[in-house]
Scaffold this motif. Sequence first.
Motif, PDB file in Angstrom:
ATOM      1  N   LEU A  96     -25.526  -5.802  54.362  1.00  0.00           N
ATOM      2  CA  LEU A  96     -25.081  -6.777  53.367  1.00  0.00           C
ATOM      3  C   LEU A  96     -24.942  -8.132  54.065  1.00  0.00           C
ATOM      4  O   LEU A  96     -24.341  -8.212  55.138  1.00  0.00           O
ATOM      5  CB  LEU A  96     -23.719  -6.349  52.806  1.00  0.00           C
ATOM      6  CG  LEU A  96     -23.027  -7.328  51.857  1.00  0.00           C
ATOM      7  CD1 LEU A  96     -23.719  -7.352  50.497  1.00  0.00           C
ATOM      8  CD2 LEU A  96     -21.551  -6.950  51.680  1.00  0.00           C
ATOM      9  N   VAL A  97     -25.526  -9.170  53.480  1.00  0.00           N
ATOM     10  CA  VAL A  97     -25.382 -10.518  54.032  1.00  0.00           C
ATOM     11  C   VAL A  97     -24.760 -11.400  52.959  1.00  0.00           C
ATOM     12  O   VAL A  97     -25.348 -11.592  51.886  1.00  0.00           O
ATOM     13  CB  VAL A  97     -26.750 -11.099  54.485  1.00  0.00           C
ATOM     14  CG1 VAL A  97     -26.585 -12.524  55.000  1.00  0.00           C
ATOM     15  CG2 VAL A  97     -27.373 -10.216  55.567  1.00  0.00           C
ATOM     16  N   ILE A  98     -23.577 -11.934  53.241  1.00  0.00           N
ATOM     17  CA  ILE A  98     -22.909 -12.826  52.287  1.00  0.00           C
ATOM     18  C   ILE A  98     -23.101 -14.259  52.757  1.00  0.00           C
ATOM     19  O   ILE A  98     -22.655 -14.626  53.842  1.00  0.00           O
ATOM     20  CB  ILE A  98     -21.404 -12.499  52.166  1.00  0.00           C
ATOM     21  CG1 ILE A  98     -21.218 -11.032  51.746  1.00  0.00           C
ATOM     22  CG2 ILE A  98     -20.738 -13.437  51.165  1.00  0.00           C
ATOM     23  CD1 ILE A  98     -19.759 -10.592  51.687  1.00  0.00           C
ATOM     24  N   GLY A  99     -23.797 -15.063  51.961  1.00  0.00           N
ATOM     25  CA  GLY A  99     -24.067 -16.462  52.299  1.00  0.00           C
ATOM     26  C   GLY A  99     -25.475 -16.632  52.825  1.00  0.00           C
ATOM     27  O   GLY A  99     -25.796 -16.152  53.913  1.00  0.00           O
ATOM     28  N   CYS A 100     -26.316 -17.279  52.030  1.00  0.00           N
ATOM     29  CA  CYS A 100     -27.737 -17.412  52.397  1.00  0.00           C
ATOM     30  C   CYS A 100     -28.087 -18.840  52.806  1.00  0.00           C
ATOM     31  O   CYS A 100     -29.005 -19.448  52.255  1.00  0.00           O
ATOM     32  CB  CYS A 100     -28.616 -16.930  51.258  1.00  0.00           C
ATOM     33  SG  CYS A 100     -28.380 -15.182  50.902  1.00  0.00           S
ATOM     34  N   PHE A 122     -15.650  -7.001  54.756  1.00  0.00           N
ATOM     35  CA  PHE A 122     -14.993  -5.817  55.340  1.00  0.00           C
ATOM     36  C   PHE A 122     -14.724  -4.758  54.275  1.00  0.00           C
ATOM     37  O   PHE A 122     -14.925  -3.562  54.497  1.00  0.00           O
ATOM     38  CB  PHE A 122     -13.677  -6.223  56.038  1.00  0.00           C
ATOM     39  CG  PHE A 122     -12.972  -5.072  56.681  1.00  0.00           C
ATOM     40  CD1 PHE A 122     -13.362  -4.616  57.934  1.00  0.00           C
ATOM     41  CD2 PHE A 122     -11.934  -4.412  56.022  1.00  0.00           C
ATOM     42  CE1 PHE A 122     -12.727  -3.532  58.524  1.00  0.00           C
ATOM     43  CE2 PHE A 122     -11.302  -3.328  56.600  1.00  0.00           C
ATOM     44  CZ  PHE A 122     -11.698  -2.888  57.854  1.00  0.00           C
ATOM     45  N   SER A 123     -14.315  -5.215  53.088  1.00  0.00           N
ATOM     46  CA  SER A 123     -13.907  -4.269  52.031  1.00  0.00           C
ATOM     47  C   SER A 123     -15.101  -3.494  51.458  1.00  0.00           C
ATOM     48  O   SER A 123     -14.909  -2.504  50.774  1.00  0.00           O
ATOM     49  CB  SER A 123     -13.172  -5.013  50.917  1.00  0.00           C
ATOM     50  OG  SER A 123     -14.106  -5.755  50.145  1.00  0.00           O
ATOM     51  N   LEU A 124     -16.326  -3.952  51.723  1.00  0.00           N
ATOM     52  CA  LEU A 124     -17.513  -3.276  51.192  1.00  0.00           C
ATOM     53  C   LEU A 124     -18.155  -2.331  52.213  1.00  0.00           C
ATOM     54  O   LEU A 124     -19.233  -1.792  51.984  1.00  0.00           O
ATOM     55  CB  LEU A 124     -18.534  -4.318  50.705  1.00  0.00           C
ATOM     56  CG  LEU A 124     -18.082  -5.130  49.482  1.00  0.00           C
ATOM     57  CD1 LEU A 124     -19.017  -6.300  49.220  1.00  0.00           C
ATOM     58  CD2 LEU A 124     -17.985  -4.249  48.244  1.00  0.00           C
ATOM     59  N   LEU A 125     -17.457  -2.121  53.352  1.00  0.00           N
ATOM     60  CA  LEU A 125     -18.019  -1.264  54.407  1.00  0.00           C
ATOM     61  C   LEU A 125     -17.840   0.221  54.124  1.00  0.00           C
ATOM     62  O   LEU A 125     -16.798   0.654  53.630  1.00  0.00           O
ATOM     63  CB  LEU A 125     -17.313  -1.547  55.745  1.00  0.00           C
ATOM     64  CG  LEU A 125     -17.610  -2.847  56.478  1.00  0.00           C
ATOM     65  CD1 LEU A 125     -16.760  -2.903  57.747  1.00  0.00           C
ATOM     66  CD2 LEU A 125     -19.092  -2.972  56.812  1.00  0.00           C
ATOM     67  N   ALA A 126     -18.845   1.012  54.505  1.00  0.00           N
ATOM     68  CA  ALA A 126     -18.715   2.465  54.543  1.00  0.00           C
ATOM     69  C   ALA A 126     -17.819   2.834  55.725  1.00  0.00           C
ATOM     70  O   ALA A 126     -17.663   2.030  56.664  1.00  0.00           O
ATOM     71  CB  ALA A 126     -20.096   3.084  54.724  1.00  0.00           C
ATOM     72  N   GLY A 172     -20.501   2.453  50.457  1.00  0.00           N
ATOM     73  CA  GLY A 172     -20.319   1.194  51.171  1.00  0.00           C
ATOM     74  C   GLY A 172     -21.499   0.950  52.103  1.00  0.00           C
ATOM     75  O   GLY A 172     -22.294   1.861  52.361  1.00  0.00           O
ATOM     76  N   VAL A 173     -21.608  -0.286  52.594  1.00  0.00           N
ATOM     77  CA  VAL A 173     -22.709  -0.622  53.500  1.00  0.00           C
ATOM     78  C   VAL A 173     -22.302  -0.308  54.935  1.00  0.00           C
ATOM     79  O   VAL A 173     -21.114  -0.310  55.269  1.00  0.00           O
ATOM     80  CB  VAL A 173     -23.121  -2.116  53.378  1.00  0.00           C
ATOM     81  CG1 VAL A 173     -23.662  -2.417  51.986  1.00  0.00           C
ATOM     82  CG2 VAL A 173     -21.967  -3.047  53.720  1.00  0.00           C
ATOM     83  N   THR A 174     -23.289  -0.056  55.783  1.00  0.00           N
ATOM     84  CA  THR A 174     -22.951   0.279  57.173  1.00  0.00           C
ATOM     85  C   THR A 174     -22.818  -0.978  58.044  1.00  0.00           C
ATOM     86  O   THR A 174     -22.167  -0.945  59.086  1.00  0.00           O
ATOM     87  CB  THR A 174     -24.004   1.222  57.791  1.00  0.00           C
ATOM     88  OG1 THR A 174     -25.270   0.555  57.778  1.00  0.00           O
ATOM     89  CG2 THR A 174     -24.102   2.528  57.010  1.00  0.00           C
ATOM     90  N   ARG A 175     -23.453  -2.072  57.616  1.00  0.00           N
ATOM     91  CA  ARG A 175     -23.351  -3.323  58.359  1.00  0.00           C
ATOM     92  C   ARG A 175     -23.209  -4.486  57.374  1.00  0.00           C
ATOM     93  O   ARG A 175     -24.059  -4.646  56.497  1.00  0.00           O
ATOM     94  CB  ARG A 175     -24.613  -3.587  59.212  1.00  0.00           C
ATOM     95  CG  ARG A 175     -24.866  -2.588  60.332  1.00  0.00           C
ATOM     96  CD  ARG A 175     -23.860  -2.766  61.455  1.00  0.00           C
ATOM     97  NE  ARG A 175     -24.142  -1.893  62.588  1.00  0.00           N
ATOM     98  CZ  ARG A 175     -23.644  -0.656  62.722  1.00  0.00           C
ATOM     99  NH1 ARG A 175     -22.866  -0.157  61.789  1.00  0.00           N
ATOM    100  NH2 ARG A 175     -23.930   0.056  63.796  1.00  0.00           N
ATOM    101  N   ALA A 176     -22.143  -5.290  57.539  1.00  0.00           N
ATOM    102  CA  ALA A 176     -21.971  -6.471  56.690  1.00  0.00           C
ATOM    103  C   ALA A 176     -21.901  -7.718  57.573  1.00  0.00           C
ATOM    104  O   ALA A 176     -21.353  -7.670  58.686  1.00  0.00           O
ATOM    105  CB  ALA A 176     -20.700  -6.336  55.858  1.00  0.00           C
ATOM    106  N   PHE A 177     -22.483  -8.808  57.089  1.00  0.00           N
ATOM    107  CA  PHE A 177     -22.469 -10.079  57.822  1.00  0.00           C
ATOM    108  C   PHE A 177     -21.929 -11.157  56.893  1.00  0.00           C
ATOM    109  O   PHE A 177     -22.407 -11.300  55.766  1.00  0.00           O
ATOM    110  CB  PHE A 177     -23.881 -10.446  58.302  1.00  0.00           C
ATOM    111  CG  PHE A 177     -24.439  -9.440  59.262  1.00  0.00           C
ATOM    112  CD1 PHE A 177     -24.241  -9.574  60.629  1.00  0.00           C
ATOM    113  CD2 PHE A 177     -25.132  -8.327  58.797  1.00  0.00           C
ATOM    114  CE1 PHE A 177     -24.724  -8.624  61.512  1.00  0.00           C
ATOM    115  CE2 PHE A 177     -25.616  -7.369  59.676  1.00  0.00           C
ATOM    116  CZ  PHE A 177     -25.412  -7.520  61.038  1.00  0.00           C
ATOM    117  N   GLU A 178     -20.959 -11.916  57.383  1.00  0.00           N
ATOM    118  CA  GLU A 178     -20.410 -13.020  56.611  1.00  0.00           C
ATOM    119  C   GLU A 178     -20.903 -14.311  57.221  1.00  0.00           C
ATOM    120  O   GLU A 178     -20.669 -14.570  58.395  1.00  0.00           O
ATOM    121  CB  GLU A 178     -18.878 -12.976  56.629  1.00  0.00           C
ATOM    122  CG  GLU A 178     -18.234 -13.864  55.584  1.00  0.00           C
ATOM    123  CD  GLU A 178     -17.957 -15.294  56.010  1.00  0.00           C
ATOM    124  OE1 GLU A 178     -17.437 -16.065  55.198  1.00  0.00           O
ATOM    125  OE2 GLU A 178     -18.242 -15.649  57.184  1.00  0.00           O
TER     126      GLU A 178
END
Length: 370
Positions: free
Chosen positions: A189-193, A269-273, A251-257
């Motif tokens: 998951l990538v938040i902010g493009c 963080f809240s969307l993590l597996a 949830g996703v295994t890797r999230a990037f803000e």
Amino acid sequence: MARIPITAAVLETPGEPLRATTVYLDEPGPGEVLVRTEAAGLCHSDLHYLNGSLAIVTPVVLGHEVVGRVDQVGTGVTRLRPGDRVVATVTPSCGACSQCVSGHPTQCLRVGELRERAEPLIVDADGVEVGSLAGIGAFAEAFVVREAALALVTDDVDPLAACLLGCCISTGVGAVVHGAAVSASDTVLVIGCGGVGMAAIQGARICGARRIVAVDLHPEKLELARQLGATDVILASDDVRGRVDTIAPNGVTRAFEAVGRPATAELAFSLLAPGGVATILGLMPEGSRINVDASALIEGDRKLQGAYMGGNRFLADIDLLTDHHRTGRLDLESMVTGVVSLNDINDGFDAMRDPQSIRTVVDFRGKVPA
Ligand SMILES: [Zn+2]
Ligand SMILES: [Zn+2]
């Protein structure tokens, strides 16, 4: 010592436009290199200093995402010679401290020492010192840095694209490759493009992630995110949690803000597996705090981490990145959405508010060097 007159865009007062003016650059001292600028990208950290949301001592020359050609080298420089093409990094590394030798060059303990020098690097016409952001100051026809801040880059990458390697690409791709070690089994998951987010999306594509979910406020950015590798896109105004739940039910295994706000870091963080890792890349105003659910962290084996500058290994990564560019897996050109001259740099900063804008680049090649 002789100083070299150059045109630079100087920040005198945060909140006011940069002023293009003549300043005087010192010759390269021991271990230093003088680089003639080819192109420099406008990064959001420059904008934070420009509008005053991050503090900096003025007057100062901003700019740190840059490619250029070596013009002069000081004594003791061993890796570079005049004519070499180089990109600069804000995190020079000594190669010998405990952080450097344990594989974390962006956390080099001797960065301060690497930037120290006896004389001011830049002065104005009255001899008053002008600072340089991160010891670079790339919004200028030339800059002087330590050899340790420069990596060689081949001539086959267009300068307008090559400058991106120095900051947003090494940060975004670096965070995916080094910081979070994404693999084919990951849902990302990538938040902010913006520049960093788009680079993270491309990094996830290079690593073969099974799903790459991009979130942004603007549909225009999501369109480009898809082109750069996102498999799913979500408008930030939609039900992000619900949509992510459909794509990755645990949830996703890797999230990037890559926004730089506590709320989006907390969302990542809240969307993590369970066992997932959230990597926070966006710079936040000093004093910011991130709140996460303690039991989700502790009982769910989740991680919340930083990866400053993507935890890149600059000297090795520039080769790695240019190979991926050369073979078509890293698209730098699509991320350059505007080009300005140094005199029009303020228009470039204005353009950063445009939802279509990813990176505006200052092209220095119009002017024959003095
Ligand atoms: Zn930057
Ligand atoms: Zn070091």
